[in-house]
Enzyme design. Structure first.
Site, PDB file in Angstrom:
ATOM      1  N   GLY A 130      34.094  43.282  45.150  1.00  0.00           N
ATOM      2  CA  GLY A 130      33.644  42.263  44.020  1.00  0.00           C
ATOM      3  C   GLY A 130      34.771  42.897  42.184  1.00  0.00           C
ATOM      4  O   GLY A 130      34.082  43.628  42.003  1.00  0.00           O
ATOM      5  N   SER A 132      37.953  40.771  41.653  1.00  0.00           N
ATOM      6  CA  SER A 132      38.381  40.195  41.139  1.00  0.00           C
ATOM      7  C   SER A 132      37.307  38.804  40.323  1.00  0.00           C
ATOM      8  O   SER A 132      36.088  39.403  40.876  1.00  0.00           O
ATOM      9  CB  SER A 132      39.173  38.779  41.860  1.00  0.00           C
ATOM     10  OG  SER A 132      40.184  39.790  43.143  1.00  0.00           O
ATOM     11  N   SER A 164      35.570  38.295  49.328  1.00  0.00           N
ATOM     12  CA  SER A 164      35.798  38.904  50.896  1.00  0.00           C
ATOM     13  C   SER A 164      34.474  38.594  52.213  1.00  0.00           C
ATOM     14  O   SER A 164      34.618  39.647  51.781  1.00  0.00           O
ATOM     15  CB  SER A 164      36.848  38.150  51.152  1.00  0.00           C
ATOM     16  OG  SER A 164      38.575  38.130  50.809  1.00  0.00           O
ATOM     17  N   GLU A 247      43.340  51.170  50.358  1.00  0.00           N
ATOM     18  CA  GLU A 247      43.751  49.408  50.463  1.00  0.00           C
ATOM     19  C   GLU A 247      44.898  49.177  50.828  1.00  0.00           C
ATOM     20  O   GLU A 247      44.705  48.290  51.796  1.00  0.00           O
ATOM     21  CB  GLU A 247      43.120  48.693  48.813  1.00  0.00           C
ATOM     22  CG  GLU A 247      42.858  47.336  49.299  1.00  0.00           C
ATOM     23  CD  GLU A 247      42.181  46.111  48.706  1.00  0.00           C
ATOM     24  OE1 GLU A 247      41.904  47.261  47.847  1.00  0.00           O
ATOM     25  OE2 GLU A 247      42.520  45.542  48.707  1.00  0.00           O
TER      26      GLU A 247
HETATM   27  C1  LIG Z   1      42.923  35.879  50.649  1.00  0.00           C
HETATM   28  C2  LIG Z   1      42.895  37.045  49.851  1.00  0.00           C
HETATM   29  C3  LIG Z   1      42.019  37.809  49.636  1.00  0.00           C
HETATM   30  C4  LIG Z   1      41.247  38.687  49.026  1.00  0.00           C
HETATM   31  N1  LIG Z   1      40.356  39.077  48.807  1.00  0.00           N
HETATM   32  C5  LIG Z   1      39.506  39.811  47.774  1.00  0.00           C
HETATM   33  C6  LIG Z   1      38.469  40.074  48.299  1.00  0.00           C
HETATM   34  O1  LIG Z   1      37.835  40.896  48.768  1.00  0.00           O
HETATM   35  N2  LIG Z   1      37.613  41.077  46.663  1.00  0.00           N
HETATM   36  C7  LIG Z   1      38.891  40.795  45.738  1.00  0.00           C
HETATM   37  O2  LIG Z   1      37.706  41.383  44.163  1.00  0.00           O
HETATM   38  N3  LIG Z   1      39.524  40.505  45.306  1.00  0.00           N
HETATM   39  C8  LIG Z   1      40.230  39.645  46.300  1.00  0.00           C
HETATM   40  N4  LIG Z   1      41.464  38.909  46.053  1.00  0.00           N
HETATM   41  C9  LIG Z   1      41.967  38.104  45.276  1.00  0.00           C
HETATM   42  C10 LIG Z   1      43.349  39.296  44.795  1.00  0.00           C
HETATM   43  O3  LIG Z   1      43.278  39.944  44.543  1.00  0.00           O
HETATM   44  C11 LIG Z   1      43.798  39.158  43.311  1.00  0.00           C
HETATM   45  O4  LIG Z   1      44.561  37.192  43.908  1.00  0.00           O
HETATM   46  C12 LIG Z   1      45.744  39.210  43.140  1.00  0.00           C
HETATM   47  O5  LIG Z   1      45.053  40.808  42.706  1.00  0.00           O
HETATM   48  C13 LIG Z   1      46.143  38.470  41.925  1.00  0.00           C
HETATM   49  O6  LIG Z   1      44.962  38.572  41.113  1.00  0.00           O
HETATM   50  P1  LIG Z   1      44.969  36.487  40.428  1.00  0.00           P
HETATM   51  O7  LIG Z   1      44.891  36.074  41.653  1.00  0.00           O
HETATM   52  O8  LIG Z   1      44.299  36.955  39.324  1.00  0.00           O
HETATM   53  O9  LIG Z   1      46.120  36.724  39.618  1.00  0.00           O
HETATM   54  P2  LIG Z   1      47.360  36.861  38.322  1.00  0.00           P
HETATM   55  O10 LIG Z   1      46.931  38.324  38.257  1.00  0.00           O
HETATM   56  O11 LIG Z   1      46.322  35.461  37.732  1.00  0.00           O
HETATM   57  O12 LIG Z   1      48.975  36.679  38.816  1.00  0.00           O
HETATM   58  C14 LIG Z   1      49.212  35.360  39.044  1.00  0.00           C
HETATM   59  C15 LIG Z   1      50.720  36.227  39.228  1.00  0.00           C
HETATM   60  O13 LIG Z   1      51.816  36.705  37.733  1.00  0.00           O
HETATM   61  C16 LIG Z   1      51.681  37.732  38.381  1.00  0.00           C
HETATM   62  N5  LIG Z   1      51.585  38.319  37.632  1.00  0.00           N
HETATM   63  C17 LIG Z   1      50.666  39.141  36.505  1.00  0.00           C
HETATM   64  N6  LIG Z   1      50.412  39.880  35.831  1.00  0.00           N
HETATM   65  C18 LIG Z   1      51.676  40.348  36.162  1.00  0.00           C
HETATM   66  C19 LIG Z   1      52.551  41.275  35.495  1.00  0.00           C
HETATM   67  N7  LIG Z   1      52.498  42.188  34.278  1.00  0.00           N
HETATM   68  N8  LIG Z   1      54.037  41.201  35.535  1.00  0.00           N
HETATM   69  C20 LIG Z   1      54.483  40.966  36.681  1.00  0.00           C
HETATM   70  N9  LIG Z   1      54.105  39.327  37.519  1.00  0.00           N
HETATM   71  C21 LIG Z   1      52.659  39.533  36.763  1.00  0.00           C
HETATM   72  C22 LIG Z   1      51.367  37.957  39.551  1.00  0.00           C
HETATM   73  O14 LIG Z   1      51.884  38.812  40.418  1.00  0.00           O
HETATM   74  C23 LIG Z   1      51.304  36.452  39.750  1.00  0.00           C
HETATM   75  O15 LIG Z   1      52.632  36.476  40.312  1.00  0.00           O
HETATM   76  C24 LIG Z   1      42.132  37.768  47.354  1.00  0.00           C
HETATM   77  C25 LIG Z   1      42.575  37.603  47.636  1.00  0.00           C
HETATM   78  C26 LIG Z   1      43.505  36.614  48.441  1.00  0.00           C
HETATM   79  C27 LIG Z   1      44.408  36.032  48.526  1.00  0.00           C
END
Ligand SMILES: Cc1cc2nc3c(=O)[nH]c(=O)nc-3n(C[C@H](O)[C@H](O)[C@H](O)COP(=O)(O)OP(=O)(O)OC[C@H]3O[C@@H](n4cnc5c(N)ncnc54)[C@H](O)[C@@H]3O)c2cc1C
Length: 372
Positions: A130, A132, A164, A247
């Protein structure tokens, strides 16, 4: 240089391959899609966890005095490469085996280790992660879920997302803000939360491929025993960075869609010179990725290098998906395993830290480049 694995690992590898073949052919209870790809994330099966435990394949490398198997990292590598590449449903035990157990071994109290590790090794518990939140993914420091101390408990409120496996899990390893007045990076702590506690609602989210593995987890004044805080209060940020090494640097990031590739390769017209070149590039990429993972496994990679390993390996998995689509041709438009694999592929470079963030880490922390 000899890149082959020691021959004495052969029987273990063969046993793991046979187990994967047996289980990949069965329907996965928690997943009616019959998906073989990303079986470490999607293939949930409590029964399979018990099968792993029976063979001593959970906590394989953990110290014997902590209930682990005390085996060599290469043995674990060989087992999980075979299982995940073969599509075995390892998801129920994977987060605990890959990162929660190692985190508890490093930061947990003796009581926490005694409480949680035996169930993990026995295949009796399932964990989710947990971190995100709806407004905090890449930027962990902007987490808003609050934990407020009340006597012997923390009272936790907030929303976690993309969690997940939460709907099938027992425990959530949760990061929460425990000091709202500290600078963003400094006020976070890690708590082990019982997912059956009052005040928790878990809502599965359906992804593009029809899977419902990740969830939204809503916490409304959930009482968590103070004894479940892992490591240093308000010191989570450093611990998260360490956990990310577990991870990001593993074999799961390279072989998620290997079985899709094997099937596509068997169907490919290798008289086509362009396809042949692509296969050569993929086979080379696979070997490079495997060497990067092996460096992590053997503890030979520099600190933080898992960002490079994950970037290379997950971009490789996306190239595999593109190759499978090319081999399928117009059939890739039909909703089947290949098209699902293609639609799913963007996730590889998002989960566990996006490729853009990992490139930032490489540039700033490993190469010492100036910030833009
Ligand atoms: C299949 C799957 C399983 C997952 N499982 C888990 C889980 O079990 N537990 C959990 O906690 N999370 C989980 N996640 C979440 C995952 O860790 C996040 O989606 C990921 O860290 C990106 O965060 P966000 O989706 O909020 O995107 P954002 O952080 O909002 O990013 C959006 C876009 O902006 C870009 N970006 C953001 N900041 C910057 C920067 N400083 N410089 C350049 N580019 C930037 C990113 O690269 C991305 O392209 C999962 C995600 C997926 C797809």
């Amino acid at each position: 240089m000899d890149y082959t694995l020691p021959p004495e690992l052969g029987p273990l590898q063969a046993e793991a391959r046979a187990l994967a073949a047996e289980w990949a052919a069965r329907p996965v209870p928690a997943n009616d899609l019959g998906v073989l790809e990303d079986s470490w994330l999607i293939g949930a099966s409590r029964e399979f966890s018990l099968a792993l435990a029976e063979r001593g394949w959970l906590g394989m490398t953990w110290p014997v005095e902590e209930g682990g198997g005390g085996r060599r990292p290469l043995e674990r590598f060989v087992v999980f490469e075979a299982l995940i590449a073969g599509g075995a449903p390892v998801a129920t035990s994977w987060f605990a085996d890959r990162q929660i157990g190692p985190t508890l071994l490093q930061y947990g109290t003796p009581e926490q280790r005694a409480r949680f590790l035996p169930d993990i090794v026995a295949g009796r518990s399932a964990w989710s992660i947990g971190m995100s939140e709806p407004d905090a993914g890449s930027d962990v420091a902007s987490l808003r879920t609050r934990a407020v101390r009340d006597g012997d408990h923390w009272v936790v409120s907030g929303t976690k997302t993309w969690n997940s496996g939460a709907a099938d899990a027992d425990w959530c390893y949760l990061v929460a803000r425990t000091d709202p007045d500290a600078p963003p990076h400094a006020g976070l702590s890690e708590l082990v939360v019982d997912l059956h506690s009052p005040g928790i609602e878990i809502r599965p989210i359906t992804d593009l491929t029809g899977n419902r593995h990740f969830c939204e987890v809503l916490l409304d004044e959930v009482r968590v025993p103070a004894a479940n805080l892992v490591g240093t209060e308000n010191g989570s940020f450093r611990q998260i960075m360490r956990q990310m090494e577990h991870e990001r640097g593993g074999i799961d990031r390279l072989v998620s869609n290997r079985s899709l590739y094997d099937d596509a390769l068997a169907a490919a017209d290798l008289d086509d010179p362009l396809l042949r070149q692509e296969v050569a590039a993929l086979e080379t990429g696979y070997r490079i990725g495997r060497l990067l993972v092996l460096r992590e496994v053997l503890g030979q990679a520099p600190a933080g290098f898992s960002a490079a390993t994950k970037t290379f390996c997950t971009e490789f998995e996306q190239r595999v998906a593109a190759f499978c689509a090319r081999v399928a041709g117009a059939d890739a438009l039909v909703w089947n395993r290949t098209s699902r694999g293609v639609c799913y592929a963007p996730a590889y470079t998002i989960m566990g830290g996006t490729t853009q963030i990992l490139r930032n880490i490489l540039g700033e922390r490993l190469l010492g480049l100036p910030r833009a």
